[in-house]
Write a protein that holds these residues in place. Structure first.
Motif, short mmCIF file in Angstrom:
data_model
loop_
_atom_site.label_atom_id
_atom_site.label_comp_id
_atom_site.label_asym_id
_atom_site.label_seq_id
_atom_site.Cartn_x
_atom_site.Cartn_y
_atom_site.Cartn_z
N UNK A 1 0.83 -1.21 0.00
CA UNK A 1 0.00 0.00 0.00
C UNK A 1 0.86 1.26 0.00
N UNK A 2 1.87 1.30 0.87
CA UNK A 2 2.72 2.49 0.93
C UNK A 2 3.53 2.66 -0.35
N UNK B 1 5.84 8.37 7.16
CA UNK B 1 5.39 7.19 6.40
C UNK B 1 6.55 6.27 6.03
N UNK B 2 7.68 6.87 5.64
CA UNK B 2 8.87 6.06 5.34
C UNK B 2 9.35 5.31 6.58
N UNK C 1 17.72 -1.71 0.22
CA UNK C 1 17.45 -0.85 -0.93
C UNK C 1 16.33 0.15 -0.60
N UNK C 2 15.32 -0.30 0.14
CA UNK C 2 14.23 0.59 0.51
C UNK C 2 14.72 1.72 1.40
N UNK C 3 15.54 1.39 2.38
CA UNK C 3 16.09 2.43 3.26
C UNK C 3 16.95 3.40 2.47
N UNK D 1 14.28 11.57 0.50
CA UNK D 1 14.07 12.63 1.50
C UNK D 1 15.12 13.73 1.38
N UNK D 2 16.36 13.36 1.08
CA UNK D 2 17.39 14.39 0.88
C UNK D 2 17.02 15.31 -0.28
N UNK D 3 16.54 14.73 -1.37
CA UNK D 3 16.13 15.55 -2.52
C UNK D 3 14.92 16.42 -2.17
N UNK D 4 13.98 15.85 -1.45
CA UNK D 4 12.79 16.62 -1.07
C UNK D 4 13.15 17.82 -0.20
N UNK D 5 14.06 17.62 0.76
CA UNK D 5 14.39 18.70 1.67
C UNK D 5 15.29 19.74 1.02
#
Length: 180
Positions: free
Chosen positions: A22-23, A40-41, A90-92, A99-103
């Motif tokens: 789902x996630x 969520x991550x 791989x997920x981590x 998250x680095x790109x988002x921030x």
């Protein structure tokens, strides 16, 4: 499957699988704040770790493990163990890079970044294998044959080569099983 003896563990394993699917499917459809994506991550990663823990507990509860025949479990579930650990790593890694790109670039379309796109693709491909092996293992571990002495274990032990130092305890266990 016995009347609900392993239903709780099987339910937990399948619940963790569903949460992960789902996630993976819907986390990008929600345009939410970075903090919500982070939560969520973290929730997804914790579910993956708990899934590994529950599966490990199911391994420990098997007759094969308790009899000291860990090699049989490792041989039967080697691909599942490898894909679970690989998928978690791989997920981590994907979560960290995303998250680095988002921030760093909150208003920037960063999906054209080659590294992130490759990591995303690899994570989704490994996820498909993870889901397949994980579900198969969850259903196989719910089989009562893993929780009692049975003929297939004895047949496997007969095929073990004698004379190798690391397998002597398995041969001794085979003689013990044959006496009972």
């Amino acid at each position: 499957m016995q009347s609900g003896k392993y239903f709780g563990a099987l339910f937990l394993l399948l619940l963790f699988l569903f949460i992960d699917i789902f996630l993976n499917c819907f986390i990008f459809t929600f345009r939410v704040e970075n903090v919500v994506v982070l939560v969520l991550y973290i929730f997804q990663d914790i579910c993956l770790v708990f899934a590994l823990i529950v599966m490990s507990l199911m391994f420990v509860n098997t007759y094969i493990f308790q009899a000291g025949l860990v090699k049989i479990l490792v041989k039967k579930f080697k691909l599942t163990i490898i894909t679970n650990i690989l998928y978690l790593c791989i997920t981590i890694a994907f979560h960290i890079v995303d998250l680095n790109k988002r921030w760093k670039y909150p208003d920037y379309y960063y999906w054209d970044n080659f590294d992130l796109s490759i990591l995303f693709t690899i994570q989704r491909l490994v996820a498909a294998f993870h889901y397949y092996f994980y579900k198969r293992t969850a259903l196989r571990l719910a089989d009562p044959l893993f929780y009692k002495d049975s003929q297939w274990i004895r047949n496997w032990l007969k095929g073990v080569k004698t004379g190798e130092h690391h397998q002597t305890s398995m041969v001794m266990t085979s003689h013990t099983l044959n006496k009972s």
